[in-house]
Enzyme design. Structure first.
Site, PDB file in Angstrom:
ATOM      1  N   THR A  23      38.054 -30.733   0.006  1.00  0.00           N
ATOM      2  CA  THR A  23      39.456 -30.355   0.222  1.00  0.00           C
ATOM      3  C   THR A  23      39.515 -28.869   0.562  1.00  0.00           C
ATOM      4  O   THR A  23      39.337 -28.017  -0.300  1.00  0.00           O
ATOM      5  CB  THR A  23      40.285 -30.658  -1.053  1.00  0.00           C
ATOM      6  OG1 THR A  23      39.950 -31.969  -1.492  1.00  0.00           O
ATOM      7  CG2 THR A  23      41.765 -30.593  -0.775  1.00  0.00           C
ATOM      8  N   ARG A  36      34.679 -42.189   0.388  1.00  0.00           N
ATOM      9  CA  ARG A  36      33.310 -41.670   0.524  1.00  0.00           C
ATOM     10  C   ARG A  36      32.621 -41.516  -0.827  1.00  0.00           C
ATOM     11  O   ARG A  36      31.402 -41.492  -0.886  1.00  0.00           O
ATOM     12  CB  ARG A  36      33.282 -40.360   1.295  1.00  0.00           C
ATOM     13  CG  ARG A  36      33.882 -39.213   0.552  1.00  0.00           C
ATOM     14  CD  ARG A  36      33.696 -37.899   1.289  1.00  0.00           C
ATOM     15  NE  ARG A  36      34.474 -37.840   2.514  1.00  0.00           N
ATOM     16  CZ  ARG A  36      34.859 -36.686   3.079  1.00  0.00           C
ATOM     17  NH1 ARG A  36      34.487 -35.536   2.540  1.00  0.00           N
ATOM     18  NH2 ARG A  36      35.570 -36.674   4.172  1.00  0.00           N
ATOM     19  N   GLU A  96      48.226 -26.874  -9.167  1.00  0.00           N
ATOM     20  CA  GLU A  96      46.822 -26.484  -9.344  1.00  0.00           C
ATOM     21  C   GLU A  96      46.523 -25.490  -8.227  1.00  0.00           C
ATOM     22  O   GLU A  96      46.682 -25.806  -7.044  1.00  0.00           O
ATOM     23  CB  GLU A  96      45.896 -27.701  -9.261  1.00  0.00           C
ATOM     24  CG  GLU A  96      44.431 -27.296  -9.456  1.00  0.00           C
ATOM     25  CD  GLU A  96      43.502 -28.490  -9.679  1.00  0.00           C
ATOM     26  OE1 GLU A  96      43.893 -29.455 -10.361  1.00  0.00           O
ATOM     27  OE2 GLU A  96      42.374 -28.430  -9.147  1.00  0.00           O
ATOM     28  N   GLU A 154      43.336 -37.727  -8.244  1.00  0.00           N
ATOM     29  CA  GLU A 154      43.591 -36.889  -7.063  1.00  0.00           C
ATOM     30  C   GLU A 154      43.789 -37.781  -5.862  1.00  0.00           C
ATOM     31  O   GLU A 154      43.012 -38.721  -5.646  1.00  0.00           O
ATOM     32  CB  GLU A 154      42.371 -36.015  -6.769  1.00  0.00           C
ATOM     33  CG  GLU A 154      42.355 -34.721  -7.503  1.00  0.00           C
ATOM     34  CD  GLU A 154      41.162 -33.905  -7.045  1.00  0.00           C
ATOM     35  OE1 GLU A 154      40.736 -34.012  -5.884  1.00  0.00           O
ATOM     36  OE2 GLU A 154      40.628 -33.195  -7.892  1.00  0.00           O
ATOM     37  N   HIS A 195      31.154 -36.746  -7.652  1.00  0.00           N
ATOM     38  CA  HIS A 195      29.824 -36.669  -7.043  1.00  0.00           C
ATOM     39  C   HIS A 195      28.767 -37.509  -7.756  1.00  0.00           C
ATOM     40  O   HIS A 195      27.655 -37.660  -7.247  1.00  0.00           O
ATOM     41  CB  HIS A 195      29.425 -35.211  -6.827  1.00  0.00           C
ATOM     42  CG  HIS A 195      30.368 -34.569  -5.856  1.00  0.00           C
ATOM     43  ND1 HIS A 195      30.548 -35.073  -4.572  1.00  0.00           N
ATOM     44  CD2 HIS A 195      31.241 -33.549  -5.975  1.00  0.00           C
ATOM     45  CE1 HIS A 195      31.475 -34.365  -3.957  1.00  0.00           C
ATOM     46  NE2 HIS A 195      31.913 -33.434  -4.787  1.00  0.00           N
ATOM     47  N   ASN A 208      35.407 -33.427 -13.045  1.00  0.00           N
ATOM     48  CA  ASN A 208      35.544 -34.272 -11.855  1.00  0.00           C
ATOM     49  C   ASN A 208      34.219 -35.028 -11.623  1.00  0.00           C
ATOM     50  O   ASN A 208      33.166 -34.402 -11.468  1.00  0.00           O
ATOM     51  CB  ASN A 208      35.885 -33.364 -10.661  1.00  0.00           C
ATOM     52  CG  ASN A 208      36.029 -34.136  -9.359  1.00  0.00           C
ATOM     53  OD1 ASN A 208      35.225 -35.002  -9.063  1.00  0.00           O
ATOM     54  ND2 ASN A 208      37.033 -33.816  -8.580  1.00  0.00           N
ATOM     55  N   ARG A 240      39.494 -40.917  -2.080  1.00  0.00           N
ATOM     56  CA  ARG A 240      39.778 -40.469  -0.712  1.00  0.00           C
ATOM     57  C   ARG A 240      40.065 -41.662   0.172  1.00  0.00           C
ATOM     58  O   ARG A 240      39.605 -42.774  -0.079  1.00  0.00           O
ATOM     59  CB  ARG A 240      38.581 -39.683  -0.149  1.00  0.00           C
ATOM     60  CG  ARG A 240      38.367 -38.335  -0.818  1.00  0.00           C
ATOM     61  CD  ARG A 240      37.291 -37.546  -0.103  1.00  0.00           C
ATOM     62  NE  ARG A 240      37.764 -37.036   1.155  1.00  0.00           N
ATOM     63  CZ  ARG A 240      38.131 -35.767   1.370  1.00  0.00           C
ATOM     64  NH1 ARG A 240      38.030 -34.869   0.418  1.00  0.00           N
ATOM     65  NH2 ARG A 240      38.565 -35.394   2.537  1.00  0.00           N
ATOM     66  N   HIS A 289      38.877 -38.347  -7.307  1.00  0.00           N
ATOM     67  CA  HIS A 289      39.647 -38.312  -6.053  1.00  0.00           C
ATOM     68  C   HIS A 289      39.327 -39.570  -5.251  1.00  0.00           C
ATOM     69  O   HIS A 289      38.200 -39.735  -4.784  1.00  0.00           O
ATOM     70  CB  HIS A 289      39.235 -37.045  -5.281  1.00  0.00           C
ATOM     71  CG  HIS A 289      39.994 -36.811  -4.013  1.00  0.00           C
ATOM     72  ND1 HIS A 289      39.791 -35.690  -3.241  1.00  0.00           N
ATOM     73  CD2 HIS A 289      40.940 -37.529  -3.370  1.00  0.00           C
ATOM     74  CE1 HIS A 289      40.597 -35.742  -2.185  1.00  0.00           C
ATOM     75  NE2 HIS A 289      41.288 -36.854  -2.237  1.00  0.00           N
ATOM     76  N   HIS A 323      38.502 -25.854  -7.815  1.00  0.00           N
ATOM     77  CA  HIS A 323      37.720 -25.855  -6.577  1.00  0.00           C
ATOM     78  C   HIS A 323      36.700 -24.726  -6.551  1.00  0.00           C
ATOM     79  O   HIS A 323      37.052 -23.557  -6.494  1.00  0.00           O
ATOM     80  CB  HIS A 323      38.570 -25.798  -5.305  1.00  0.00           C
ATOM     81  CG  HIS A 323      37.930 -26.575  -4.197  1.00  0.00           C
ATOM     82  ND1 HIS A 323      36.831 -26.112  -3.517  1.00  0.00           N
ATOM     83  CD2 HIS A 323      38.178 -27.802  -3.695  1.00  0.00           C
ATOM     84  CE1 HIS A 323      36.463 -27.013  -2.635  1.00  0.00           C
ATOM     85  NE2 HIS A 323      37.243 -28.058  -2.723  1.00  0.00           N
TER      86      HIS A 323
HETATM   87  N1  PXP Z   1      40.656 -29.771  -7.954  1.00  0.00           N
HETATM   88  C1  PXP Z   1      40.980 -30.373  -6.778  1.00  0.00           C
HETATM   89  C2  PXP Z   1      42.412 -30.604  -6.484  1.00  0.00           C
HETATM   90  C3  PXP Z   1      39.966 -30.787  -5.876  1.00  0.00           C
HETATM   91  O1  PXP Z   1      40.308 -31.371  -4.718  1.00  0.00           O
HETATM   92  C4  PXP Z   1      38.620 -30.604  -6.234  1.00  0.00           C
HETATM   93  C5  PXP Z   1      37.543 -31.093  -5.322  1.00  0.00           C
HETATM   94  O2  PXP Z   1      37.549 -32.467  -5.290  1.00  0.00           O
HETATM   95  C6  PXP Z   1      38.334 -30.003  -7.470  1.00  0.00           C
HETATM   96  C7  PXP Z   1      39.376 -29.572  -8.303  1.00  0.00           C
HETATM   97  C8  PXP Z   1      36.929 -29.789  -7.937  1.00  0.00           C
HETATM   98  O3  PXP Z   1      36.282 -28.928  -7.082  1.00  0.00           O
HETATM   99  P1  PXP Z   1      34.717 -28.689  -7.251  1.00  0.00           P
HETATM  100  O4  PXP Z   1      34.065 -30.027  -7.060  1.00  0.00           O
HETATM  101  O5  PXP Z   1      34.393 -27.722  -6.180  1.00  0.00           O
HETATM  102  O6  PXP Z   1      34.502 -28.157  -8.635  1.00  0.00           O
END
Ligand code: PXP
Length: 255
Positions: free
Chosen positions: A106, A54, A156, A75, A15, A12, A50, A48, A199
């Site tokens: 989330t 952001r 998921e 996402e 960030h 992901n 959003r 994602h 997550h």
């Molecule tokens: N999966 C989903 C559905 C999420 O919403 C997120 C956070 O954006 C993640 C995975 C990744 O989570 P993390 O950034 O805490 O590894």
């Protein structure tokens, strides 16, 4: 024992965009991060979009789709705006998540039971468009059964509470959350669902969850981007891959 399916790593890149957006310039670029992660062994990229933009922005999604050679997992919240953007983007997959403006991330899973009537037509539209649909839910049996009834092929499991308990050293809570995840993954698989998890995962929790044969994909972001600051993104992807492989290998040795 049936053959164990490989465990995919979805990286992901949200960030990277968070950091970019701290300044009004275009660096660091989440697309560059995605390309590097794939080169280092990621099986897919997650982002994602959003509602408040952001981190990831509309043109990031379009550029990711155009640039990457591996599957893009989009996402999104279940809103008309996001459904329209996702259908236009045509990613490999969408992961439907709950979204509240004030939350830091989330925080919980989707209420598939309560939102059945709203979700069914959205899932059907994505299926018709050839986009794989995943529902981000907690390991709650009622939600898992509702996901299967709603026609989603994938769930998921939100493993954030377990990861938090492990990180805090709260053993009893971690054990209870782990048992929920194991039971949830087993139930989902037996209901015909493909099972992913995400997550809050880090090397330790990713290695442990890799020992669940029902789980075939992990989506990981925040921890990996944090590690990347210190050792680089390519090394972080390789280290995460190695942790997941250790977990899977331990399972393969189990009689
Ligand atoms: N999966 C989903 C559905 C999420 O919403 C997120 C956070 O954006 C993640 C995975 C990744 O989570 P993390 O950034 O805490 O590894």
């Amino acid at each position: 024992m049936p053959p164990v399916l490989p465990l995919r790593l979805g990286v992901n890149v949200d960030h990277v965009a968070t950091l970019r957006n701290a300044r009004a310039i275009d660096k660091p670029d989440p697309v560059r991060a995605a390309l590097l992660a794939i080169e280092a062994g990621a099986d897919g990229i997650t982002a994602h979009l959003r509602e408040d933009r952001r981190h990831i922005r509309d043109d990031d999604m379009a550029r990711l789709k155009a640039a990457i050679s591996k599957p893009l997992n989009f996402e999104m919240a279940v809103t008309d705006e996001m459904v329209a953007i996702a259908l236009k983007t045509k990613p490999h997959a969408v992961c439907l998540v709950p979204e509240r403006r004030q939350e830091i991330t989330t925080e919980g899973g989707l209420d598939v039971l309560g939102q059945h009537n709203a979700l069914v037509p959205v899932i059907a539209r994505f299926k018709d468009a050839g986009v794989r649909v995943s529902l981000f839910i907690s390991a709650d049996p009622a939600q898992i059964e509702a996901a299967a009834r709603a026609g989603a092929p994938v769930i998921e499991i939100h493993v954030g509470a377990w990861c938090e308990a492990v990180a805090a050293g709260e053993e009893a809570r971690a054990e209870a959350e782990w048992r929920r995840i194991v039971a949830g993954a087993t139930l989902a698989k037996s209901a015909g669902l493909e099972v992913h998890a995400g997550h809050g995962l880090d090397y330790e929790t990713a290695e442990k969850i890799a020992s669940l044969p029902e789980i075939v994909e992990l989506n990981i972001g925040h921890f990996m981007m944090g590690e990347a600051v210190f050792v680089g993104l390519a090394q972080t992807v390789r280290d995460m891959r190695a942790a997941m492989d250790r977990g899977r290998a331990a399972l393969e040795r189990t009689p």
